[in-house]
Design a protein around this motif. Structure first.
Motif: not given
Length: 610
Positions: A528-532, A572-581, A545-547
């Motif tokens: 849903g979010i992708y980094t390189l 720094t990756v924090t405070g993101n809502q998704c069905p599982d981390p 981020i869901d579905n």
């Protein structure tokens, strides 16, 4: 005079001020020999830009404040791209603004209408029971040449090219043979041996290939063996990443055939014959096709903002303008084999002895080309798009290509986009091997200080499934915030390129407050979010981020809400809502910090309403 009166009333209602720096344009009631006043509008946007350019050249009093090119509602058809150059630049106190009054639909279009439909045909490639249901028209002319197309729109909706299966449906291949450069598949049950324009659309992990079929022959076992034209045949079988999978965790890779009159068998499908240019359409209802609006795109690029390092373009704004009907034709001429993100290959192969000075373990090399785009911006500062609509575009929607800074895309709608909706930054192409870190000789060449905020992106990647919603390559100080991104076949928001832990100028990028959903519809190795790569000082926070879709033809289960692909570092990756981390990791760096994320995160998103 009714058009003029309506335009004047809308201008007053919208709050656009009446001053000497306004140029009025009407697609239906204008004349390019007029003076461009509210009572005597011009007809084309190109002529209005020329008038504004002359005001600036001559230092006319009309250029002392903003110059507004005010478009009446209507379709502004372009036969060549609208070209904005350094001479069109505004200043901080006198911008060049192409706009339409609020509530007005003003569309810059690269499309042409298809007219003169007749019902019925006797072509033996169509089954006898369907021949009376098919409507036929000649392709329009552009000058003295027939317009070729891969896209057709009927009453504002994209029609389906004649295909073996329903949209999104595929079949598993039997074999992928790199030695003789063939693909073996089940017998299609339709004789396609004489279909001269036949294409095979191939699912290969996180990308697709479109291959022009050269030959089909039976193998005597209920299958057919398919070979392909060059250059795509060489690229498809030589490049190692990605190739189709045989005996994967969830089965073999998949495919479908398309673009043959023999496959025109379902309502809503169409086909253009070659070299006649004749267009065949199987309508969903009994309505007369001459009473419907049928449009095909003439242009691949509608607008180009093109400066140079020495003379950039600056201070130009588009407000409440539509961009529609840009084509994507190249796969018809040379196929389409991609590395990732819709970037097609010029060359690629596996290294017998791995290693480059920049990456000792590298076992393949690839040289890529940037996808086509409807609106392109190069060497520019302060090029903004606000409350604009981008629709019915065959490849990329809007592309900030190189050396673009201090620009924003805000409050826009991107819908029915064949490739990536919004793209920005360098993805080194041409002779620059794509795994070598890009460190520009001139630091300002890297795109920076670009804001992508409060946009709605839906139904993108519908021609090249491997493209993304928002894609950024080598960029710095980019802010991607409060966007809704959905209905994608691969990843949602992607930032970074190069597969490298080295510092290359990418830094301080922020992905915040976005809602990404219904993604990875067909491909995998997606996020849903992708980094390189290494991006010091960057942040991913406050996103929902869901579905995540279970792609039906994936050969494994590698799709994630957030995917830190190769050498991701500095975030720094924090405070993101998704069905599982349970995120994806591929050799992340030591300065990647992942904090609290998951279903318990509470958010109050500030999303656009479109």
């Amino acid at each position: 005079m009714r058009v003029v009166a309506v335009l004047a009333a809308m201008i007053i209602a919208s709050g656009i001020t009446s001053n000497s720096g306004n140029i009025y344009v009407s697609a239906t009631g204008g004349n390019d020999k007029a003076d461009g006043s509210a009572g005597h509008p011009l007809q084309t946007v190109g002529e209005a830009l020329k008038r504004a350019r002359e005001w600036r050249r001559l230092k006319a009093p009309e250029a002392s404040e903003d110059i507004r090119i005010i478009l009446d509602g209507g379709i502004y058809r372009q036969t060549s791209p609208l070209f904005l150059r350094p001479e069109d630049s505004g200043t901080e106190t006198s911008a060049t603004i192409i706009c339409a009054p609020e509530g007005t639909d003003a569309v810059i279009s690269g499309g042409v209408e298809v007219k003169g439909w007749t019902r019925g045909c006797d072509d033996p490639r169509i089954s006898p029971e369907l021949r009376d249901k098919i409507w036929v028209a000649d392709a329009p002319l552009d000058g003295n040449r027939l317009v070729e197309t891969r896209q057709l729109y009927v009453d504002g909706a994209k029609a389906q090219r004649a295909s073996q299966f329903a949209p999104g449906v595929m079949e598993r291949m039997v074999d992928f043979n790199t030695s003789d450069r063939t693909i073996t598949v089940p017998d299609p049950k339709t004789d396609l041996s004489k279909a001269g324009q036949l294409e095979m659309f191939v699912h290969q992990r996180w990308a697709i290939a479109i291959l022009r079929v050269k030959d089909i022959r039976e193998d005597g076992k209920g299958n057919v063996i398919v070979s392909f034209h060059d250059p795509e045949s060489k690229l498809e079988f030589d490049h190692p990443w990605p190739q189709p999978v045989i005996d994967g965790e969830r089965g073999n890779s998949s495919y479908f055939f398309a673009n043959a009159l023999e496959l025109l068998d379902e309502p809503g499908e169409w086909y253009q014959d070659y070299p006649s240019g004749r267009i065949y359409y199987y309508p969903e209802s009994e309505t007369d096709m001459n009473d419907r609006e049928v449009v095909i795109p003439l242009l691949e690029t509608l607008v180009t903002v093109d400066g140079s390092r020495e003379r950039p373009v600056s201070n130009i704004r588009f407000e409440n303008v539509g961009f529609e009907h840009a084509s994507w034709l190249r796969p018809s001429r040379e196929g389409h084999v991609t590395l990732q993100g819709g970037f097609r290959l010029l060359d690629a192969y596996k290294l017998q002895i791995p290693g480059l000075p920049e990456k000792a373990e590298l076992e393949n090399q690839a040289w890529i080309v940037r996808p086509e785009a409807a609106v392109t911006v190069r060497h520019a500062d302060g090029i903004d798009f606000t409350d604009c609509d981008f629709r019915h575009l065959g490849a990329t929607g809007l592309d900030y290509i190189t050396a673009v800074s201090n620009s924003k895309v805000e409050g826009c709608l991107f819908e029915d986009i064949g490739g990536t909706a919004i793209q920005m930054g360098t993805f080194p192409d041409g002779g620059f091997e794509t795994h070598v870190p890009y460190i520009p000789a001139v630091g300002s060449d890297i795109c920076h200080d670009i804001t992508v905020k409060s946009n709605v992106i839906r139904n993108a990647t519908n021609e090249d499934w491997g493209c993304v919603g928002i894609g950024a390559g080598y960029v710095r100080d980019v802010d991607i915030a409060d966007n809704e991104v959905s209905d994608l076949n691969y990843s949602g928001i992607c930032v970074g390129w190069g597969w490298t832990p080295l510092e290359s100028g990418m830094c301080n990028n922020r992905i915040t407050g976005n809602y990404v959903h219904h993604f990875a519809g067909q491909l995998y190795d997606a996020g849903g979010i992708y980094t390189l790569s290494n991006q010091p000082g960057s942040v991913i926070t406050g996103n929902r981020i869901d579905n995540l879709i279970d792609a039906p033809y994936a050969t494994n289960n590698r799709a994630f809400y957030i995917y830190f692909d190769e050498a991701t570092d500095g975030y720094t990756v924090t405070g993101n809502q998704c069905p599982d981390p349970e995120f994806g990791y591929n050799r992340p760096g030591p300065k990647l910090i992942v904090g609290d994320n998951g279903p318990d995160v509470k958010l109050n998103l500030n999303l656009p309403k479109k």
